[in-house]
Design a protein around this motif. Structure first.
Motif, PDB file in Angstrom:
ATOM      1  N   ALA A 198       0.837  -1.212   0.000  1.00  0.00           N
ATOM      2  CA  ALA A 198       0.000   0.000   0.000  1.00  0.00           C
ATOM      3  C   ALA A 198       0.869   1.258   0.000  1.00  0.00           C
ATOM      4  O   ALA A 198       0.621   2.197  -0.765  1.00  0.00           O
ATOM      5  N   ILE A 199       1.908   1.276   0.837  1.00  0.00           N
ATOM      6  CA  ILE A 199       2.786   2.459   0.904  1.00  0.00           C
ATOM      7  C   ILE A 199       3.568   2.621  -0.401  1.00  0.00           C
ATOM      8  O   ILE A 199       3.699   3.725  -0.936  1.00  0.00           O
ATOM      9  N   LEU A 200       4.058   1.487  -0.941  1.00  0.00           N
ATOM     10  CA  LEU A 200       4.819   1.527  -2.191  1.00  0.00           C
ATOM     11  C   LEU A 200       3.952   2.061  -3.338  1.00  0.00           C
ATOM     12  O   LEU A 200       4.398   2.897  -4.130  1.00  0.00           O
ATOM     13  N   GLN A 201       2.696   1.618  -3.396  1.00  0.00           N
ATOM     14  CA  GLN A 201       1.801   2.100  -4.460  1.00  0.00           C
ATOM     15  C   GLN A 201       1.499   3.595  -4.297  1.00  0.00           C
ATOM     16  O   GLN A 201       1.441   4.328  -5.284  1.00  0.00           O
ATOM     17  N   LEU A 202       1.343   4.034  -3.056  1.00  0.00           N
ATOM     18  CA  LEU A 202       1.107   5.467  -2.796  1.00  0.00           C
ATOM     19  C   LEU A 202       2.281   6.322  -3.274  1.00  0.00           C
ATOM     20  O   LEU A 202       2.111   7.468  -3.678  1.00  0.00           O
ATOM     21  N   MET A 203       3.498   5.748  -3.216  1.00  0.00           N
ATOM     22  CA  MET A 203       4.684   6.480  -3.653  1.00  0.00           C
ATOM     23  C   MET A 203       4.826   6.485  -5.188  1.00  0.00           C
ATOM     24  O   MET A 203       5.210   7.480  -5.782  1.00  0.00           O
ATOM     25  N   LEU A 204       4.491   5.341  -5.827  1.00  0.00           N
ATOM     26  CA  LEU A 204       4.763   5.189  -7.261  1.00  0.00           C
ATOM     27  C   LEU A 204       3.640   5.670  -8.178  1.00  0.00           C
ATOM     28  O   LEU A 204       3.887   6.220  -9.245  1.00  0.00           O
TER      29      LEU A 204
END
Length: 505
Positions: A198-204
């Motif tokens: 979830a955090i990785l998708q929010l960043m990318l």
């Protein structure tokens, strides 16, 4: 004429697909994560119950509590899946995915802090919220990918959905072994790690463009759609893509923004909707989730030690990743319908072998290994077809207007079937014992016949051509008449686009 600007993957298209499929990795991770730490979670529930009520919990009740932890995920999935169409139209495909990560982070935090708070209700709530998150992902991610992918890569790129699911599954199985996080102290961390995708998708994802189809057809923002296409195709010549979308828009003008009830009542759209629903059922009632949720206890009941059973479960995850990789190039070469038939047929044969190995394991010692080999074979054929094709074909069978509602219904059906298998399998196993897999064999045979008779091939067809298959094949055997419909469709589309060109001149 082949689309000149659709020849290969561009960097930005690859980046956008990678960012989006993190949602499917989340789904795979949370499907498999509950399997390995079953005993640790049950021990935690026993301790909480004893502290609260001062007495030991019965074995039957602990089994019920654990099956709630497994299947409440699917109840959340139903809710999320059914809201996917509304979310996709309200916030866009990319916007919906970004907002959805709020649920992913909340659910992961609740599960991660379950043990600290000494409350198994917190685990249930966390599994429910992460279920809603994964349900939305299963609706939004295939929609986004099918709408940004060029026509000739749509099948292969659609399979990337399933690849991400299988990688998530494998990751959860590897991290869940006793040597890593499958311990009484480690399992909350194992569940809480769902925060990472979830955090990785929010960043990318913020860097990625919105779906050009959504921008052009739903929002009528042509310049933004062109700009998104130029970035995705790494080319300024995007007229052919725009023209394909315009043809789809013209065909759907009379039925844009179709509601769920309108979709169900439409005689033209009902046949593809039924196909979409049956394809989703063929994925869930194939018996695959019985294997994914309960494989460790399944292998133990066939005679393996607990440690061997856990490593066999990791073998399942590894084989699914490997076979999904194999099926990516096959998807656009062999075709969706053919692969689905191979997949269902292979699963049917191996489900019979699983039943045979269960029946004679008492008589022959090495039969437990036949059961493992048969289960792995079962998983191989699942990854070839039923793993990825139902998600992809539902997005392909519908044009822009009814697609969100169709995806919402298909995903709801998928999650309902997932829930039925998740909650019903332990009772079915207790009731049928060695014949546990026979009902799945019957379902597989029925789904194979349905696919052979009714499902058309969607390989290398535009959304408009696929819709025309049902207009021409309405009320008849779609699969057998689709060749004839295809040629009629091509003439229809050519004359329509030719007519429009003349108008523009």
């Amino acid at each position: 004429m082949a689309c000149a600007n659709c020849e290969g993957l561009t960097f930005f298209l690859t980046y956008s697909i990678f960012s989006a499929v993190l949602g499917m990795l989340q789904f795979g991770y949370n499907t498999g994560v509950i399997n390995a730490p079953e005993k640790n979670i049950e021990n935690f529930m026993k301790d909480v119950y004893k502290d609260r009520y001062g007495e030991d919990i019965s074995e039957e009740f602990i089994q019920q509590l654990y099956s709630v932890a497994v299947s409440i995920f699917a109840i959340g999935g139903m809710l999320g899946g059914f809201s996917g169409g509304w979310m996709a139209n309200r916030f866009g495909r990319k916007g919906g995915l970004l907002l959805n990560n709020v649920l992913g982070i909340s659910g992961a935090c609740l599960m991660g802090f379950t043990k600290v708070s000494h409350s198994y209700e917190m685990l249930f709530l966390g599994r429910f919220i992460i279920g809603v998150n994964c349900g939305l992902n299963t609706s939004l991610v295939p929609m986004y990918i099918s709408e940004i992918a060029p026509l000739n890569l749509r099948g292969g790129l659609g399979t990337v959905n399933q690849l991400a699911v299988t990688i998530g599954l494998l990751l959860s199985q590897v991290l869940g072994i006793e040597q890593i996080l499958g311990t009484n102290d480690g399992w909350p961390v194992l569940l809480g790690l769902a925060i990472c995708p979830a955090i990785l998708q929010l960043m990318l994802l913020p860097v990625c463009p919105e779906s050009p189809r959504y921008l052009l057809i739903t929002k009528q923002w042509e310049e933004e759609a062109r700009s998104a296409l130029r970035r995705l195709r790494a080319s300024s010549s995007v007229e052919e893509d725009i023209e394909e979308m315009r043809a789809e828009e013209r065909a759907q003008q009379s039925e844009s923004h179709i509601s769920t009830m309108e979709l169900i009542c439409s005689p033209t759209l009902r046949p593809p909707l039924i196909i979409g629903i049956v394809m989703q059922l063929s994925q869930q009632f194939s018996g695959i989730n019985a294997v994914l949720y309960y494989s460790t206890s399944l292998f133990m009941s066939s005679g393996l030690t607990e440690e061997s059973a856990k490593f066999s479960t990791i073998g399942i995850g590894a084989i699914m990743v490997l076979m999904t990789l194999v099926s990516i190039p096959l998807m656009d070469r062999t075709g969706r319908r053919t692969l689905h038939l191979y997949g269902l047929g292979g699963m049917f044969i191996f489900s019979i072998f699983i039943t045979i190995s269960f029946l004679i394991k008492e008589m022959i010692d090495w039969m437990s290994y036949l059961s493992v080999v048969s289960t792995l074979g079962f998983v191989v054929f699942f990854a070839v077809g039923p793993g990825s094709i139902p998600w992809m074909i539902t997005a392909e069978l519908f044009s822009q207007g009814p697609r969100p509602s169709a995806m919402a219904i298909a995903v709801l059906v998928n999650w309902m079937a997932n829930f039925v298998v998740g909650i019903g399998f332990p009772s079915m196993k207790a009731e049928l014992e060695n014949y546990t897999f026979l009902p799945f064999s019957v379902f597989l045979a029925i789904f194979w016949i349905f696919t052979y008779k009714k499902v058309p091939e969607t390989k290398n067809k535009t959304f408009e051509e696929i819709c025309a298959l049902f207009r021409h094949g309405n009320g008849s055997d779609t699969a057998s008449t689709h060749g004839q419909s295809e040629s009629t469709t091509d003439i229809e589309i050519q004359s329509r686009s030719g007519g429009n060109e003349r108008k523009e001149q």
